[in-house]
Scaffold this motif. Sequence first.
Motif, PDB file in Angstrom:
ATOM      1  N   GLN A   1       0.828  -1.182   0.000  1.00  0.00           N
ATOM      2  CA  GLN A   1       0.000   0.000   0.000  1.00  0.00           C
ATOM      3  C   GLN A   1       0.877   1.251   0.000  1.00  0.00           C
ATOM      4  O   GLN A   1       1.719   1.406  -0.838  1.00  0.00           O
ATOM      5  CB  GLN A   1      -0.944  -0.018   1.215  1.00  0.00           C
ATOM      6  N   VAL A   2       0.637   2.106   1.009  1.00  0.00           N
ATOM      7  CA  VAL A   2       1.375   3.368   1.108  1.00  0.00           C
ATOM      8  C   VAL A   2       2.021   3.462   2.484  1.00  0.00           C
ATOM      9  O   VAL A   2       1.390   3.117   3.488  1.00  0.00           O
ATOM     10  CB  VAL A   2       0.447   4.566   0.882  1.00  0.00           C
ATOM     11  N   GLN A   3       3.267   3.902   2.519  1.00  0.00           N
ATOM     12  CA  GLN A   3       3.958   4.105   3.784  1.00  0.00           C
ATOM     13  C   GLN A   3       4.494   5.534   3.836  1.00  0.00           C
ATOM     14  O   GLN A   3       4.907   6.083   2.809  1.00  0.00           O
ATOM     15  CB  GLN A   3       5.131   3.130   3.947  1.00  0.00           C
ATOM     16  N   LEU A   4       4.482   6.088   5.034  1.00  0.00           N
ATOM     17  CA  LEU A   4       5.122   7.373   5.300  1.00  0.00           C
ATOM     18  C   LEU A   4       6.250   7.117   6.286  1.00  0.00           C
ATOM     19  O   LEU A   4       6.019   6.516   7.347  1.00  0.00           O
ATOM     20  CB  LEU A   4       4.149   8.380   5.898  1.00  0.00           C
ATOM     21  N   VAL A   5       7.437   7.568   5.960  1.00  0.00           N
ATOM     22  CA  VAL A   5       8.583   7.368   6.833  1.00  0.00           C
ATOM     23  C   VAL A   5       9.201   8.719   7.148  1.00  0.00           C
ATOM     24  O   VAL A   5       9.632   9.440   6.239  1.00  0.00           O
ATOM     25  CB  VAL A   5       9.624   6.445   6.191  1.00  0.00           C
ATOM     26  N   GLU A   6       9.250   9.050   8.451  1.00  0.00           N
ATOM     27  CA  GLU A   6       9.857  10.308   8.898  1.00  0.00           C
ATOM     28  C   GLU A   6      11.306  10.080   9.294  1.00  0.00           C
ATOM     29  O   GLU A   6      11.685   8.979   9.702  1.00  0.00           O
ATOM     30  CB  GLU A   6       9.117  10.893  10.104  1.00  0.00           C
ATOM     31  N   SER A   7      12.082  11.122   9.217  1.00  0.00           N
ATOM     32  CA  SER A   7      13.460  11.104   9.697  1.00  0.00           C
ATOM     33  C   SER A   7      13.867  12.518  10.049  1.00  0.00           C
ATOM     34  O   SER A   7      13.184  13.477   9.690  1.00  0.00           O
ATOM     35  CB  SER A   7      14.399  10.518   8.637  1.00  0.00           C
ATOM     36  N   GLY A   8      14.995  12.630  10.770  1.00  0.00           N
ATOM     37  CA  GLY A   8      15.545  13.943  11.062  1.00  0.00           C
ATOM     38  C   GLY A   8      15.372  14.405  12.486  1.00  0.00           C
ATOM     39  O   GLY A   8      15.884  15.464  12.862  1.00  0.00           O
ATOM     40  N   GLY A   9      14.654  13.650  13.304  1.00  0.00           N
ATOM     41  CA  GLY A   9      14.498  14.050  14.696  1.00  0.00           C
ATOM     42  C   GLY A   9      15.791  13.870  15.467  1.00  0.00           C
ATOM     43  O   GLY A   9      16.772  13.314  14.972  1.00  0.00           O
ATOM     44  N   GLY A  10      15.787  14.356  16.699  1.00  0.00           N
ATOM     45  CA  GLY A  10      16.966  14.218  17.538  1.00  0.00           C
ATOM     46  C   GLY A  10      16.936  15.156  18.710  1.00  0.00           C
ATOM     47  O   GLY A  10      15.908  15.744  19.030  1.00  0.00           O
ATOM     48  N   LEU A  11      18.094  15.284  19.336  1.00  0.00           N
ATOM     49  CA  LEU A  11      18.272  16.154  20.505  1.00  0.00           C
ATOM     50  C   LEU A  11      19.023  17.407  20.066  1.00  0.00           C
ATOM     51  O   LEU A  11      20.080  17.308  19.417  1.00  0.00           O
ATOM     52  CB  LEU A  11      19.055  15.410  21.587  1.00  0.00           C
ATOM     53  N   VAL A  12      18.493  18.559  20.443  1.00  0.00           N
ATOM     54  CA  VAL A  12      19.130  19.823  20.069  1.00  0.00           C
ATOM     55  C   VAL A  12      18.966  20.811  21.214  1.00  0.00           C
ATOM     56  O   VAL A  12      18.009  20.717  21.996  1.00  0.00           O
ATOM     57  CB  VAL A  12      18.501  20.372  18.762  1.00  0.00           C
ATOM     58  N   GLN A  13      19.883  21.728  21.326  1.00  0.00           N
ATOM     59  CA  GLN A  13      19.779  22.754  22.351  1.00  0.00           C
ATOM     60  C   GLN A  13      18.806  23.845  21.924  1.00  0.00           C
ATOM     61  O   GLN A  13      18.583  24.063  20.720  1.00  0.00           O
ATOM     62  CB  GLN A  13      21.151  23.372  22.629  1.00  0.00           C
ATOM     63  N   ALA A  14      18.238  24.524  22.889  1.00  0.00           N
ATOM     64  CA  ALA A  14      17.344  25.640  22.599  1.00  0.00           C
ATOM     65  C   ALA A  14      18.059  26.651  21.707  1.00  0.00           C
ATOM     66  O   ALA A  14      19.240  26.945  21.903  1.00  0.00           O
ATOM     67  CB  ALA A  14      16.884  26.296  23.885  1.00  0.00           C
ATOM     68  N   GLY A  15      17.322  27.128  20.720  1.00  0.00           N
ATOM     69  CA  GLY A  15      17.885  28.045  19.740  1.00  0.00           C
ATOM     70  C   GLY A  15      18.432  27.365  18.509  1.00  0.00           C
ATOM     71  O   GLY A  15      18.748  28.030  17.513  1.00  0.00           O
ATOM     72  N   GLY A  16      18.544  26.052  18.559  1.00  0.00           N
ATOM     73  CA  GLY A  16      19.075  25.297  17.440  1.00  0.00           C
ATOM     74  C   GLY A  16      18.038  25.002  16.378  1.00  0.00           C
ATOM     75  O   GLY A  16      16.891  25.467  16.451  1.00  0.00           O
ATOM     76  N   SER A  17      18.459  24.216  15.390  1.00  0.00           N
ATOM     77  CA  SER A  17      17.604  23.897  14.239  1.00  0.00           C
ATOM     78  C   SER A  17      17.622  22.404  13.950  1.00  0.00           C
ATOM     79  O   SER A  17      18.600  21.710  14.230  1.00  0.00           O
ATOM     80  CB  SER A  17      18.092  24.640  12.990  1.00  0.00           C
ATOM     81  N   LEU A  18      16.537  21.941  13.381  1.00  0.00           N
ATOM     82  CA  LEU A  18      16.425  20.582  12.868  1.00  0.00           C
ATOM     83  C   LEU A  18      15.578  20.635  11.605  1.00  0.00           C
ATOM     84  O   LEU A  18      14.716  21.508  11.462  1.00  0.00           O
ATOM     85  CB  LEU A  18      15.755  19.634  13.866  1.00  0.00           C
ATOM     86  N   ARG A  19      15.813  19.680  10.714  1.00  0.00           N
ATOM     87  CA  ARG A  19      14.955  19.517   9.550  1.00  0.00           C
ATOM     88  C   ARG A  19      14.404  18.103   9.539  1.00  0.00           C
ATOM     89  O   ARG A  19      15.161  17.134   9.520  1.00  0.00           O
ATOM     90  CB  ARG A  19      15.707  19.794   8.247  1.00  0.00           C
ATOM     91  N   LEU A  20      13.090  17.995   9.543  1.00  0.00           N
ATOM     92  CA  LEU A  20      12.424  16.707   9.447  1.00  0.00           C
ATOM     93  C   LEU A  20      12.058  16.426   7.995  1.00  0.00           C
ATOM     94  O   LEU A  20      11.733  17.348   7.242  1.00  0.00           O
ATOM     95  CB  LEU A  20      11.160  16.697  10.304  1.00  0.00           C
TER      96      LEU A  20
END
Length: 123
Positions: A1-20
């Motif tokens: 069928q159809v799957q959605l797979v996320e990535s990009g999470g993690g631990l970061v300090q306040a003020g930092g950036s992440l891209r999911l």
Amino acid sequence: QVQLVESGGGLVQAGGSLRLSCVASGRIFRVNAMAWYRQAPGQQRELVAEISSGDSTNYADSVKGRFTIFRDNARNTAYLQMNSLKPEDTAVYYCNAGVTAYIGLNYRASEYWGQGTQVTVSS
């Protein structure tokens, strides 16, 4: 069928950036609207940002000006760029998408969820 797979999470300090990232795969005819939700411990799942197939976007007030949702239709992928992260952004982030999929010789539009990716922002 159809799957959605996320990535990009993690631990970061306040003020930092992440891209999911969220990749849709399977017997896909078309990916329609895509969205990111989040759920913190003991709280309800809430909409963070959404993007239509025509690239119209909508954001929760709490993330406006800090988060950006965008998509790559050729790759059936949605992204959530998160800047100026705060401890209150800590949650499991889920991808959601409306997908029209091939079902035999027909099509069917359904809603799908990813498994979630943890984002933790330390103070």
